[in-house]
Design a protein around this motif. Structure first.
Motif, PDB file in Angstrom:
ATOM      1  N   GLY A 129       0.821  -1.207   0.000  1.00  0.00           N
ATOM      2  CA  GLY A 129       0.000   0.000   0.000  1.00  0.00           C
ATOM      3  C   GLY A 129       0.854   1.255   0.000  1.00  0.00           C
ATOM      4  O   GLY A 129       0.584   2.223  -0.728  1.00  0.00           O
TER       5      GLY A 129
ATOM      6  N   ASP B 110       1.613   1.156  -8.759  1.00  0.00           N
ATOM      7  CA  ASP B 110       0.301   1.493  -8.232  1.00  0.00           C
ATOM      8  C   ASP B 110      -0.789   0.676  -8.923  1.00  0.00           C
ATOM      9  O   ASP B 110      -1.662   0.094  -8.277  1.00  0.00           O
ATOM     10  CB  ASP B 110       0.060   2.993  -8.441  1.00  0.00           C
ATOM     11  CG  ASP B 110      -1.165   3.479  -7.679  1.00  0.00           C
ATOM     12  OD1 ASP B 110      -1.559   2.788  -6.718  1.00  0.00           O
ATOM     13  OD2 ASP B 110      -1.709   4.531  -8.035  1.00  0.00           O
TER      14      ASP B 110
ATOM     15  N   ARG C 171      -2.981   2.267   1.150  1.00  0.00           N
ATOM     16  CA  ARG C 171      -2.738   3.136   0.003  1.00  0.00           C
ATOM     17  C   ARG C 171      -3.560   4.413   0.108  1.00  0.00           C
ATOM     18  O   ARG C 171      -3.033   5.519   0.001  1.00  0.00           O
ATOM     19  CB  ARG C 171      -3.082   2.396  -1.287  1.00  0.00           C
ATOM     20  CG  ARG C 171      -2.956   3.232  -2.530  1.00  0.00           C
ATOM     21  CD  ARG C 171      -3.438   2.472  -3.760  1.00  0.00           C
ATOM     22  NE  ARG C 171      -3.439   3.325  -4.931  1.00  0.00           N
ATOM     23  CZ  ARG C 171      -4.421   4.135  -5.241  1.00  0.00           C
ATOM     24  NH1 ARG C 171      -5.483   4.228  -4.474  1.00  0.00           N
ATOM     25  NH2 ARG C 171      -4.349   4.879  -6.334  1.00  0.00           N
TER      26      ARG C 171
END
Lengths: 280, 337
Positions: free
Chosen positions: B117, B129, B222
């Motif tokens: 994350g 990502d 994240r």
């Protein structure tokens, strides 16, 4: 309409929607799409456990039935179970949430405490116990899943109702003498609808997974039903030789759940601008 | 802080009490007459009446409910309809196996999930990502029992590098039981070879169990980190010349992690659920296989007891998580006041 357009602008959500629509179409036209629609119930012992080929795309199972046909036919029961369970859970959970969120008092306390009891045990454990007590079968599994999922809708709607009941437009409606039921159903509920929709979409994926686990453990669908979870359970005795038997039903579960999860994700972003900001 | 902890425990009690009542109600809606079920198929009406009297099934329902509550509180969950032994005993024997598996999976999921994350957030909209996003959505879509079988197929059957089932190889037998956690007991017994074997048995079930948790934790870490990165104190720290990594590790992560900690508590329920199916696949002698066996033998006593015990464990974990959260972020306890 603008919400839909915005949803489709998010490629991930659009992919989710495409998968879900594809699955719905497959479910509707399953008997026409499956090359051997009779293989839902018929067995052909002579051609058992054949590997994937042009004749049988996904191979055949322990009773010689075409796995490709059974995976297609299984889409029907998976979607049917998920839609029924989520719908029933909404029918129970939404009124509870509305009633409990509207005014503080004994009714609200009682409803939310009951909700908490159902949330005090992980869903699968409670569903297992309920499913077993109600006599194992797909019907009992659906009742069990509904009884374990409605609290999530109650919680969601409760929070939304709580938030909205102090808002100006509710005060104004009460001021001109609107009945509480009218305010709740016609004014509060539509405002809570996005949150319910997001919950429902994620709930579809969750229900499909849990129903598959129940089927796998023998508390859900019963043979000869073309059920994905059940098929994986049946396949276990024929490993490692018949890898296709276990592999394809599991892939079908994954694809369908993935579709609902991606769609739910996109809906959540579209419904909640605060989250949209953090995604960018 | 102590006040907050006590408050939090007090809040968990009504739901647990309700759960005891719920299991009582469930045990009474069992199809058929519980006394007849207990007596077996060949029982005479007199024998059934005898059992009814002995188990207090002829008393008023409210009285039965009170007796049930008193028994449960004193740790008596009744006898298994299958083995005839006390259910609480059988559960206590198996609980460590499930807790050990769940705990290892949770640690694995947390470490890897937070790392993924964090890396994803620092590489916002970059290739890492996107990869993490795919993993975090995909990980939640896989049926755990299916993944377990696929891993078995590859690592145990095809390549034969990891054990197929069980907690430890039969040639070792079981180490002297101290904690019931094999990874601890084998070391206490001074047997690193057994420890390694237990660890090898742990790999596949733990990975399978950890995947959904890993996905969830990565996702919340994240978004938490992304949000924290926009705060003024980050801007200030940046202006003060902190490097990217130091900034992330010291300032951002601690502020972002509270959301993740909440998720870990919620995840525990998912992990216990996942454990049921995964234990069945790996023949893991824990609560999950016990529940499955109870289903197969229609042993509702055992099944309801498992439900209760899992409910208690779940409640304890959630209290612990709330306390942990208050320790990380003291504002949580203040807000609750």
């Amino acid at each position: 309409m603008s919400a839909l357009r915005q949803l489709l602008r998010d490629p991930v959500a659009a992919l989710g929607l495409a998968i879900v629509l594809f699955a719905v179409l497959v479910a509707i036209f399953a008997p026409f799409l499956a090359p051997y629609p009779d293989d839902a119930f018929e067995s052909h012992i002579m051609q058992r456990l054949r590997p994937p080929s042009a004749e049988f795309l996904f191979g055949t199972d322990n009773l010689g039935r075409d796995m490709f046909s059974r995976v297609i036919l299984g889409t029907r029961s998976a979607l049917f179970v998920a839609v029924s369970v989520v719908f029933a859970a909404i029918v129970i959970g939404v009124p509870v949430g509305l009633a409990a969120g509207w005014r503080d008092g004994w009714l609200s306390e009682t409803l939310m405490r009951v909700t908490d009891i159902f949330l005090a045990v992980p869903q699968l454990i409670l569903a297992l116990a309920l499913g077993q007590l109600l006599a194992p079968g797909i019907g009992a599994a659906m009742v069990a899943l509904t009884l374990t999922y409605w609290p999530f809708f109650a919680r969601t709607v409760f929070a939304e109702t709580r938030r909205l009941r102090t808002s100006l437009f509710v005060d104004a409606l009460a001021g001109i003498g609107a009945h509480p039921v009218r305010i709740l159903l016609l004014h509060v509920l539509p405002n809570a609808a996005p949150a319910v929709l997001v919950r429902a979409t994620i709930g579809m994926g969750f229900t499909i997974l849990t129903a598959a686990i129940l089927g796998f453990l023998g508390v859900g669908a019963a043979p000869p039903e073309p059920d994905w979870g059940l098929a994986v359970a049946e396949a276990r005795q024929h490993l490692p030789e018949a890898w296709w038997f276990a592999t394809f039903p599991g892939l079908a579960i994954m694809l369908l759940v993935l579709g609902f999860n991606l769609l739910g994700d996109g809906l959540r972003d579209a419904a909640d601008p605060r989250l949209r900001r953090s995604r960018r | 802080m102590l006040l907050y902890i006590l408050r939090r425990i007090a809040l968990a009690l009504p739901a647990l009490f309700g759960l005891v009542v719920l299991t009582f109600i469930l045990s009474r809606v069992v199809p058929g007459d519980p006394a007849a079920t207990l007596a077996g198929d060949a029982a005479t009406p007199a024998q059934i009446a005898d059992i009814r009297a002995r188990y207090g099934l002829d008393r008023p329902l409210l009285e039965q409910a009170l007796v049930h509550v008193r028994q449960v509180v004193s740790g008596d969950l009744g006898n298994s309809l299958f083995s005839g032994r006390p259910v609480s005993l059988e559960i206590m024997q198996r609980l460590p196996a499930t807790l050990e598996l769940t705990f290892v999976a949770l640690v694995f999921a947390t470490i890897l999930g937070v790392a993924l994350g964090l890396v994803a957030a620092l590489d916002h909209n970059g290739p890492i990502d996107h990869l993490v996003r795919i993993v975090s959505v995909g990980g939640l879509a896989i049926a755990s029992f299916w993944l377990a079988i696929m891993l078995q197929l590859q690592f145990s059957m095809e390549w034969n590098i990891l054990p197929l089932r069980g907690r430890i190889d039969v040639i070792y037998g079981m180490p002297h039981r101290v904690t019931g956690f094999l990874l601890i007991d084998t070391l206490l017994a001074g047997r690193p070879d057994m420890f390694l074997d237990a660890l090898r048995h742990m790999v596949l079930p733990a990975i399978t169990l950890a995947l959904p948790g890993l996905a969830t934790i990565a996702r919340f870490t994240r978004s938490g980190v992304l949000e924290a990165l926009q705060k003024d104190y980050v801007l200030y720290a940046r202006a003060a010349g902190y490097g990217r990594f130091r900034l992330a590790a010291i300032y951002v992560l601690r502020n972002a992690i509270t959301v993740t900690v909440t998720q870990i508590g919620l995840l525990f329920g998912a992990l216990i659920s996942g454990a049921v199916a995964i234990e069945a696949v790996f023949d893991w002698p824990g609560l999950g296989t016990y529940a499955v066996q109870a289903i197969l033998s229609a042993d509702y006593k055992a099944l309801l007891a498992v439900t209760l015990v899992v409910g208690v464990v779940y409640a304890v974990v959630n209290v612990l998580v709330d306390v942990a959260q208050a320790l990380i972020d003291p504002r949580v306890a203040q807000r609750a006041r």
